[in-house]
Design an enzyme around this catalytic site. Structure first.
Site, PDB file in Angstrom:
ATOM      1  N   HIS B  67     -81.924 -71.731 -16.051  1.00  0.00           N
ATOM      2  CA  HIS B  67     -83.106 -71.574 -15.197  1.00  0.00           C
ATOM      3  C   HIS B  67     -84.381 -71.905 -15.982  1.00  0.00           C
ATOM      4  O   HIS B  67     -85.301 -72.550 -15.470  1.00  0.00           O
ATOM      5  CB  HIS B  67     -83.132 -70.135 -14.660  1.00  0.00           C
ATOM      6  CG  HIS B  67     -84.397 -69.773 -13.956  1.00  0.00           C
ATOM      7  ND1 HIS B  67     -85.381 -69.008 -14.559  1.00  0.00           N
ATOM      8  CD2 HIS B  67     -84.854 -70.070 -12.721  1.00  0.00           C
ATOM      9  CE1 HIS B  67     -86.382 -68.859 -13.704  1.00  0.00           C
ATOM     10  NE2 HIS B  67     -86.093 -69.483 -12.584  1.00  0.00           N
ATOM     11  N   GLU B  70     -84.695 -75.566 -16.256  1.00  0.00           N
ATOM     12  CA  GLU B  70     -85.159 -76.115 -14.971  1.00  0.00           C
ATOM     13  C   GLU B  70     -86.696 -76.062 -14.899  1.00  0.00           C
ATOM     14  O   GLU B  70     -87.346 -77.049 -14.542  1.00  0.00           O
ATOM     15  CB  GLU B  70     -84.530 -75.311 -13.824  1.00  0.00           C
ATOM     16  CG  GLU B  70     -85.055 -75.626 -12.445  1.00  0.00           C
ATOM     17  CD  GLU B  70     -85.448 -74.369 -11.687  1.00  0.00           C
ATOM     18  OE1 GLU B  70     -86.644 -74.211 -11.385  1.00  0.00           O
ATOM     19  OE2 GLU B  70     -84.562 -73.520 -11.391  1.00  0.00           O
ATOM     20  N   HIS B  71     -87.264 -74.907 -15.248  1.00  0.00           N
ATOM     21  CA  HIS B  71     -88.732 -74.788 -15.246  1.00  0.00           C
ATOM     22  C   HIS B  71     -89.375 -75.822 -16.170  1.00  0.00           C
ATOM     23  O   HIS B  71     -90.360 -76.462 -15.821  1.00  0.00           O
ATOM     24  CB  HIS B  71     -89.154 -73.389 -15.739  1.00  0.00           C
ATOM     25  CG  HIS B  71     -89.308 -72.389 -14.647  1.00  0.00           C
ATOM     26  ND1 HIS B  71     -90.494 -71.738 -14.418  1.00  0.00           N
ATOM     27  CD2 HIS B  71     -88.433 -71.908 -13.737  1.00  0.00           C
ATOM     28  CE1 HIS B  71     -90.346 -70.902 -13.405  1.00  0.00           C
ATOM     29  NE2 HIS B  71     -89.107 -70.973 -12.974  1.00  0.00           N
ATOM     30  N   GLU B 142     -91.770 -63.894 -12.824  1.00  0.00           N
ATOM     31  CA  GLU B 142     -90.735 -64.163 -11.807  1.00  0.00           C
ATOM     32  C   GLU B 142     -89.663 -63.067 -11.874  1.00  0.00           C
ATOM     33  O   GLU B 142     -89.216 -62.546 -10.849  1.00  0.00           O
ATOM     34  CB  GLU B 142     -90.120 -65.550 -12.057  1.00  0.00           C
ATOM     35  CG  GLU B 142     -89.159 -65.982 -10.958  1.00  0.00           C
ATOM     36  CD  GLU B 142     -88.573 -67.381 -11.184  1.00  0.00           C
ATOM     37  OE1 GLU B 142     -88.883 -68.003 -12.217  1.00  0.00           O
ATOM     38  OE2 GLU B 142     -87.802 -67.834 -10.321  1.00  0.00           O
TER      39      GLU B 142
END
Lengths: 425, 431
Positions: B67, B70-71, B142
């Site tokens: 993840h 991905e960012h 997040e």
């Protein structure tokens, strides 16, 4: 771009809008009923869609009704209530598979329309009232639904901001109803109110799919025979501007603080300057290239979400971010600075270009779904202006930096609401 | 380029495996304005133990790294790729799941430019210590946002209960502590291992000319050189069939308790139609037992232990498969008891009648058709199916051949009391 034109038919108690298109694998019927938001009726209106689908003459229980839907190849039916400015809109949606994709099926559309007609015109009634048991159950469900808003902190913070900001204005009423107003409702009063709704609400019916417009309109007239009515004349509410910025802070046992800054503007959808307001909101916070995202998130790493949202029918603009409480002052300052920048016209050519491109993209994309198309049409219908999609796209395109800044100047910060965690992190 | 026509669905799929190994699929959608493109790698949060490309030993990487990667893909030396997409009128995004990382955009204009931007940015990693550090603050927020979300907490709490060792139990974003350890070198290692074209799929759906689009992608890829592909070697810990923890309750600042019951299915080695049949049997079973028209739902709703948030979900990916049933409830103990009973009765053959089966099947067929209105659904689900060796457009024809016996057999064989677990979120006592 691919636009699909709408044909409108007048019926005694409603307008029927048909969009003929073969691009979906389903056909959709949507009924929208609107009336002014009022404290006395908002909770009954929130309850009605749930009671109506809990039993009809032909399908006397919720389970029987759901089974009837399943039999139609999982026809989808849902009903909800939402705010549109100071109006309360009930929406009933029925979507069914286009029979041509199935082996040996033909009349799914007609059967789905009859089911929808059952819900609206032949609900289960005992002694001039909705069944006691159903109303009791649905009241309990509604109470739970209202209570659960508290559990979704982002939603809760937005709702609280609106409540704080619009005291004395019916816009403060939540579309989902008021907890304390649920208990007093009884099956008789609810039924009486429903009768009134049926005969006085402003009603629009939409049909989207692989249909013939004339035939579809005739079928709607037969199966949804809304009676003739006199439609209310819309009164324009005067915009109130705040004298000073109100600060509200609430504390809960949570990890992330929710900052919501509420602003007012006089420009709503019906205003010719609305596209400028849209562009302005885009430059400020609607996208990943927008000033709030770039400065609050990318530059300062203060938040995961940092954005602005516009309620186009009210002239309500909200800036929001999820932050650590220790960063409250800093974030409020950055958000105010960004708002100040757009007011002073500090908007780059690139920002303008990006924003217009994405707004146009959004609008064209919404025309790809039946529901999206209906929402675009309904903006016009409910606000009494005519801004066809092609014209809207052109208007967005022609907005200048100066016009966007002019729109920004109408924005006034009203209330800063912060939902803080218990411990200062 | 091969062309497959799915007559009944009125859809055509164009496919080509490029020389560098990239799978490209195109589904033309006439009459739509929007083109939706996804570029997906078969790599997600569970892939945390593997032999890095070019090395010999297994490496265990920090939780949340897929993840995080991905960012960080979006940031380049000359700025943020979002800026470029915006300028070209595209709305871009990305997501990371247990087994996949997808980058995507939707646009109603400049489709070629945007497709090129998408492919090029995912194929040009740029990580620095400084930008990696900056991202920790953003992802930290997040994670905190999800920490306050009771639906997410009850969902992950339940998966943690079900699995003893398998990394599916680890939150996709990791924790504030685990991401603190991530460095730019980690990101490069994961990138080199999992982002080879051979491990990826490009999916295009919208009003495009398939020949022209395919040529455009082919040309883009031919200009780039990639190292010879090395099959990715992943390692997963041994996982028992029983659930690891039978129950847990999480206290949060909420007013309505949440109750979810889960059951873990043993991992079977099925392929193609067999696998699809297994998945549908699971989904139909849940619909028959817990759907809105099932007697269970009516009874539980009428007695006030569920509301309309009640639902169910089946998840089946490489290496794990489970079902989750539940929702908001004022009486979580009672609800959890009743769900478990219902499952055990189904194992003995109750509830799965011909009539209920037929209704559930029709509902599922309708839902499958409706889903094909959505380019997002087609691209994401087709890719998921393809990574699992399945074909999305075979859904409806296969559903039409399914029999009630298939569901009865599934219930008999796959429901096991020892694999049950429950998780509640309950209001924190206020002082």
């Amino acid at each position: 771009m691919e636009t699909t034109s709408e044909q409108t038919f007048r019926a005694p108690g409603c307008n029927i809008h048909v969009i003929e298109t073969g691009k979906y694998k389903t056909n959709t019927i949507i009924v929208k009923m609107r009336a002014p938001l009022e404290k006395e009726t908002v909770t009954m209106r929130a309850l009605l869609p749930h009671v109506l689908q809990s039993g009809t003459e032909n399908a006397p229980s919720a389970a029987a009704f759901r089974s009837a839907l399943d039999e139609l190849y999982g026809a989808v039916f849902f009903a909800d209530s939402a705010k549109k400015g100071n109006e309360h809109v009930l929406t009933f949606t029925m979507e069914t598979a286009n029979a041509k994709f199935l082996h040996g099926e033909s009349d799914l559309f007609d059967r789905a329309l009859v089911l929808l007609s059952d819900v609206l015109f032949r609900p289960r009634i005992t002694e001039g009232a909705f069944p006691e048991k159903i109303v009791k159950q649905e009241k309990r469900s509604l109470q739970q639904r209202i209570r659960s808003i508290y559990d979704d902190k982002t939603r809760y913070a937005s709702m609280k901001l609106v409540e704080e900001m619009y005291q004395g204005d019916t816009y403060a009423l939540p579309a989902g109803g008021l907890l304390e107003e649920v208990e007093p409702i009884n099956s008789k009063s609810l039924y009486a109110y429903y009768q009134k709704t049926l005969s006085t609400d402003t009603i629009d019916v939409f049909v989207i799919g692989d249909v013939k417009a004339n035939e579809a309109a005739e079928k709607i007239k037969v199966h949804l025979p809304f009676k003739e009515r006199e439609l209310p004349v819309k009164t324009k509410s005067e915009a109130v501007l705040p004298k000073e910025v109100k600060e509200v802070r609430e504390t809960q046992d949570i990890n992330q603080g929710k900052l919501n800054i509420g602003c007012r503007t006089t420009i709503t959808y019906a205003d010719p300057a609305f596209p400028s307001m849209q562009v302005l909101n885009g430059v400020l916070g609607a996208f990943a290239h927008s000033k709030l995202f770039m400065n609050v998130r990318e530059k300062e790493s203060l938040a995961y979400y940092a954005a602005s949202r516009l309620d186009s029918h009210k002239g309500f603009l909200m800036m929001l971010a999820g932050i650590d409480q220790k960063n409250y002052d800093k974030t409020v300052q950055i958000m105010n600075e960004q708002l100040e920048e757009v007011k002073q016209g500090k908007i780059s050519e690139l920002e303008l270009k990006q924003t217009k491109a994405l707004l146009k993209n959004q609008l064209k994309e919404s025309a790809d779904t039946a529901r999206g198309m209906v929402e675009v049409l309904y903006h016009n219908i409910s606000s009494g202006v005519n801004r066809p999609i092609e014209q809207w796209l052109n208007e967005i395109d022609s907005v200048t930096k100066e016009e966007a800044a002019e729109a920004a100047k109408t924005i006034v910060v009203d209330t800063v609401y912060f939902l803080a965690g218990k411990e200062e992190a | 380029m091969e062309k497959t026509v799915f007559d009944q669905m009125n859809e055509t799929v164009y496919h080509e495996k490029l020389t560098n190994g990239l799978n490209v699929y195109i589904v033309p959608k006439k009459g739509f304005n929007k083109t939706y493109v996804t570029f997906t790698t078969n790599y997600g949060s569970i892939d945390n133990d593997f032999i890095p490309n070019g090395e010999k030993e297994f490496l265990h990487v920090p939780d949340g790294i897929a993840h995080f990667l991905e960012h960080k893909m979006f940031e380049k030396e000359d700025g943020d790729v979002f800026q470029k997409f915006s300028s070209q009128g595209a709305s871009a995004n990305a997501f990371t799941s247990f087994t996949r990382t997808a980058y995507l955009f939707s646009a109603t204009s400049n489709v070629k430019e945007n497709t090129e931007t998408l492919i090029d940015f995912v194929q040009a990693p740029y990580f620095t210590e400084q930008t990696v550090e900056k991202e920790k603050g953003i992802i930290g927020q997040e994670i905190r946002m999800y920490d306050d979300n009771p639906d997410w907490r009850v969902y992950f709490g339940l998966i943690e209960n079900l699995y003893k060792n398998h990394p599916v139990k680890i939150d996709i974003a990791g924790t504030v502590e685990s991401i603190a350890d991530i460095t730019k070198d980690h990101l490069y290692t994961c990138y080199k291992t999992f982002y080879h074209p051979v491990n990826m799929t490009l999916f295009i759906v919208g009003p495009v000319d398939p020949e022209e689009m395919m040529a455009f992608v082919r040309e883009n890829q031919d200009k780039k050189s990639f190292p010879d592909p090395i099959p990715v070697e992943r390692r997963f810990p041994e996982e028992q069939n029983e659930s690891a923890v039978k129950h847990r309750s999480i206290k949060m600042s909420v007013k309505t308790p949440k109750c979810e019951v889960g059951l873990k299915f043993p991992v079977l080695d099925l392929q193609g139609a067999e696998k699809l049949k297994y998945e549908f049997a699971a989904e139909l079973l849940l619909e028959i037992l817990f759907g809105k028209s099932a007697p269970f739902y009516e009874k539980a709703y009428n007695s006030g232990i569920i509301d309309e948030t009640f639902g169910f979900d089946y998840t089946g990916e490489r290496g794990f498969s489970f079902a989750i049933i539940g929702g908001d409830s004022e009486k979580p103990e009672k609800l959890s008891e009743q769900i478990k009973n219902q499952l055990l009765e189904a194992k003995k053959g109750k509830h799965i009648t011909e009539e209920a089966f037929e209704r559930a099947r029709k509902k599922k067929i309708g839902a499958a058709l409706r889903a094909l209105n959505s380019p997002e659904f087609i691209a994401n689900q087709f890719t998921r199916y393809q990574f699992n060796g399945l074909n999305l457009f075979e859904t409806v024809p296969l559903l039409e051949t399914l029999k009630v016996e298939d569901v009865i057999e599934f219930a008999q064989k796959q429901i096991d009391e020892n694999s049950f677990s429950s998780c509640f979120v309950e209001p924190k006592e206020t002082a």
